[in-house]
Write an enzyme that holds these catalytic residues in place. Structure first.
Site, mmCIF file in Angstrom:
data_model
loop_
_atom_site.group_PDB
_atom_site.id
_atom_site.type_symbol
_atom_site.label_atom_id
_atom_site.label_comp_id
_atom_site.label_asym_id
_atom_site.label_seq_id
_atom_site.Cartn_x
_atom_site.Cartn_y
_atom_site.Cartn_z
ATOM 1 N N THR A 213 0.823 -1.211 0.000
ATOM 2 C CA THR A 213 0.000 0.000 0.000
ATOM 3 C C THR A 213 0.860 1.266 0.000
ATOM 4 O OG1 THR A 213 -0.052 -0.028 2.429
ATOM 5 C CG2 THR A 213 -1.841 -1.154 1.292
ATOM 6 N N HIS A 214 0.241 2.353 -0.519
ATOM 7 C CA HIS A 214 0.746 3.720 -0.280
ATOM 8 C C HIS A 214 -0.449 4.430 0.332
ATOM 9 C CE1 HIS A 214 4.684 3.790 -2.112
ATOM 10 N NE2 HIS A 214 4.241 3.269 -3.242
ATOM 11 N N LYS B 214 8.639 3.982 2.709
ATOM 12 C CA LYS B 214 10.008 4.428 2.385
ATOM 13 C C LYS B 214 10.487 5.505 3.357
ATOM 14 C CE LYS B 214 9.934 3.341 -2.577
ATOM 15 N NZ LYS B 214 8.524 3.035 -2.806
ATOM 16 N N ASP C 121 14.321 9.252 7.362
ATOM 17 C CA ASP C 121 14.773 10.334 8.244
ATOM 18 C C ASP C 121 15.570 9.768 9.436
ATOM 19 O OD1 ASP C 121 14.929 12.947 9.398
ATOM 20 O OD2 ASP C 121 13.007 13.442 8.459
#
Ligand code: S5P
Length: 257
Positions: free
Chosen positions: A57-58, A89, A92
């Site tokens: 999923t996004h 993704k 950080d």
């Protein structure tokens, strides 16, 4: 080695479950469902559910996301048995990704079995995600290579990503990569940029066939998106087609065909 033999070797629960589902449903297909409305998202998931081992999923591209969507998604997961991979993704520092993973609107850690992260920031990103995900029994994939043209994730970057994974074997279950990166079978390899009908998309995406990915390059799972749900496609027929080609390539690899 077969998927079921591989399943017994993983210490991480998610990796084991993934390969158990692959073997049980006889599919190494993951669907990359990049649609932008809940209705399309749920309809396609329900149609294609029987043919996939994993739904990628996004979640942040849905225009009408709400908490109910997650409940509906979990129901479809229970009905069809697949793992959920939120392709977030992360990229950080550890402290930031920890919050991005567990807080905000999406609360990804509550429902995603698998997530992925870039290795770019260094080990801290894995440590941050691990603080949240390990107690919940989740797994992380590191992006060691990318399918897009001109990707900078090559050579020493890819090598350093593999080394990072080896330092965090309790939580890192494998890689997003175009090929199997290590001789041993300790990690899962998932490969995007897979398509049978076209070789590129006009925005840098590059496609290879399931056979190339599974048989020639030793990957475990093919990730297919628009090849299945692209405009004018019969999603069920396409999902079956990719499942069959992917599975045949695997059987050929292990010498059954
Ligand atoms: O290198 C990559 C890594 C990923 S996770 N290349 C990719 O294309 N992906 C994802 O795979 C991408 O975000 C998209 O969701 C999917 C490919 O979709 P398709 O429609 O091109 O098959």
């Amino acid at each position: 080695m077969t998927y079921s033999e591989r399943a017994t070797k993983f210490t991480n629960k998610v990796a084991r479950e993934l390969f158990e589902i692959v073997e049980r449903k006889k599919t190494n297909l993951a669907l990359a469902l990049d649609v932008t409305t809940k209705q399309e998202f749920l309809n396609i998931t329900d149609s294609v559910g029987p043919y996939i081992c994993c739904l990628k999923t996004h979640i942040d591209i849905l225009v009408d996301f709400d908490d109910e969507l997650i409940e509906q998604l979990k129901r479809l997961q229970a009905k069809h048995s697949f793992l959920i991979f939120e392709d977030r993704k992360f990229a950080d520092i550890g402290n930031t990704v920890k919050h991005q993973y567990s807080q905000g609107i999406y609360k990804i850690s509550e429902w995603a079995d698998i997530i992925d992260a870039h290795s770019l920031p260094g080990d801290g990103i894995v440590s941050g995600l691990k603080e949240v995900g390990l107690p919940l029994g989740r797994g992380l994939l590191l992006l060691a290579e990318m399918s897009s043209k001109g990707s900078l994730a090559t050579g020493s970057y890819t090598d350093a990503t593999v080394e990072m994974a080896q330092r965090h074997k309790d939580f890192v279950i494998g890689f997003i990569a175009g090929r199997k990166l290590l001789m041993n079978d300790d990690f899962v390899t998932m490969t995007p940029g897979v398509g049978l009908d076209v070789t590129k998309d006009g925005l840098g995406q590059q496609y290879r066939t399931p056979r190339d990915v599974i048989l020639e390059s030793g990957s475990d799972i093919i990730i297919v998106g628009r090849g299945i749900y692209g405009s004018g496609k019969d999603v069920i027929a396409e999902a079956r087609r990719y499942r069959d080609v992917g599975w045949n390539a695997y059987e050929e690899r292990i010498g059954k065909k």
